[in-house]
Motif scaffolding. Structure first.
Motif, PDB file in Angstrom:
ATOM      1  N   ARG A  69       4.033  21.613 -13.976  1.00 42.76           N
ATOM      2  CA  ARG A  69       4.543  21.476 -15.367  1.00 42.76           C
ATOM      3  C   ARG A  69       5.823  21.641 -15.851  1.00 42.76           C
ATOM      4  O   ARG A  69       6.405  20.909 -17.011  1.00 42.76           O
ATOM      5  N   ASN A  74       7.007  15.774 -21.496  1.00 46.85           N
ATOM      6  CA  ASN A  74       5.871  15.966 -22.619  1.00 46.85           C
ATOM      7  C   ASN A  74       4.840  17.171 -22.673  1.00 46.85           C
ATOM      8  O   ASN A  74       4.121  17.034 -23.452  1.00 46.85           O
ATOM      9  N   ASN A  75       5.321  18.004 -21.816  1.00 50.70           N
ATOM     10  CA  ASN A  75       4.482  19.151 -21.919  1.00 50.70           C
ATOM     11  C   ASN A  75       4.806  20.472 -22.758  1.00 50.70           C
ATOM     12  O   ASN A  75       4.524  21.373 -22.804  1.00 50.70           O
ATOM     13  N   LYS A  77       5.243  21.418 -26.213  1.00 46.71           N
ATOM     14  CA  LYS A  77       4.611  21.323 -27.634  1.00 46.71           C
ATOM     15  C   LYS A  77       5.672  22.148 -28.864  1.00 46.71           C
ATOM     16  O   LYS A  77       5.554  23.291 -28.567  1.00 46.71           O
ATOM     17  N   ILE A  79       6.074  23.644 -32.370  1.00 45.51           N
ATOM     18  CA  ILE A  79       5.347  24.165 -33.638  1.00 45.51           C
ATOM     19  C   ILE A  79       6.466  24.676 -34.595  1.00 45.51           C
ATOM     20  O   ILE A  79       7.325  25.536 -34.158  1.00 45.51           O
ATOM     21  N   ARG A 100      -1.196  29.075 -27.941  1.00 50.73           N
ATOM     22  CA  ARG A 100      -2.027  28.031 -27.482  1.00 50.73           C
ATOM     23  C   ARG A 100      -3.573  28.104 -27.847  1.00 50.73           C
ATOM     24  O   ARG A 100      -3.687  26.928 -28.239  1.00 50.73           O
ATOM     25  N   LEU A 105      -3.823  24.198 -27.567  1.00 48.91           N
ATOM     26  CA  LEU A 105      -3.205  23.630 -26.302  1.00 48.91           C
ATOM     27  C   LEU A 105      -3.770  24.200 -25.234  1.00 48.91           C
ATOM     28  O   LEU A 105      -4.188  25.304 -25.076  1.00 48.91           O
ATOM     29  N   CYS A 109       0.902  23.812 -20.994  1.00 51.59           N
ATOM     30  CA  CYS A 109       2.015  23.690 -22.086  1.00 51.59           C
ATOM     31  C   CYS A 109       2.746  24.447 -22.447  1.00 51.59           C
ATOM     32  O   CYS A 109       2.546  25.553 -22.478  1.00 51.59           O
ATOM     33  N   VAL A 111       5.353  26.082 -25.069  1.00 53.98           N
ATOM     34  CA  VAL A 111       5.145  26.569 -26.691  1.00 53.98           C
ATOM     35  C   VAL A 111       6.772  26.416 -27.048  1.00 53.98           C
ATOM     36  O   VAL A 111       7.473  27.628 -26.369  1.00 53.98           O
TER      37      VAL A 111
END
Length: 155
Positions: A69, A74-75, A77, A79, A100, A105, A109, A111
């Motif tokens: 990862r 693109n992993n 995310k 917020i 998550r 998620l 991923c 955060v």
């Protein structure tokens, strides 16, 4: 009555798949139908031509093994704090796993918390990444953001 008859016929005519590597009695045992020795019998050992390789990459057929990862952008995310303010309670602690689960998620991923409008006091947030302005806003409201041990990478 006709529907139940059709359903029973469908289940009767389903062909069971062969279980590979389960002994010579299964007709796909020992070498599992790959033949003996050579490049084509080994795992991941087929050389594809240029056109075939392009098609397989486009379809996603050439990827094998696990995915790290860390290597894919693109992993991450993002917020925003304005989304968090609607869902979080004052004077409470939230871990990365809680965040998550809150946003649906998966565990692979990262955060990242971004700047936004927030009015929740005393938050302690654990996350992988956070923007400088988000850290300042949370600390001004009496909380803090704890960053987990993530190898920094460019984006």
């Amino acid at each position: 009555m006709k529907i139940s008859l059709l359903n029973s016929l469908k289940s009767d005519f389903k062909k069971k798949s062969r279980r590979k590597g389960r002994g010579h009695g299964s007709s796909k045992g020992k070498t599992c139908g790959r033949g003996h020795k050579g490049q084509k019998c080994r795992s991941g050992g087929r050389k594809h031509g240029l056109k075939e390789r392009k098609v397989l990459i486009k379809r996603g057929g050439l990827e094998c093994g696990f995915k790290c990862r860390r290597n894919s952008d693109n992993n991450i995310k993002a917020i925003s704090l304005s989304l968090l303010s609607k869902r979080l309670l004052a004077n409470s602690k939230y871990s990365v796993d809680n965040l998550r689960a809150m946003f649906g998620l998966n565990r692979f991923c990262y955060v990242k918390i971004l700047d936004g409008d927030i009015n929740v006091i005393g938050l302690v947030l654990e996350c992988d990444y956070a923007s400088d302005s988000a850290i300042i806003k949370i600390s001004n409201l009496g909380g803090k953001i704890v960053l987990s041990n993530v190898i920094p990478h460019k984006y």
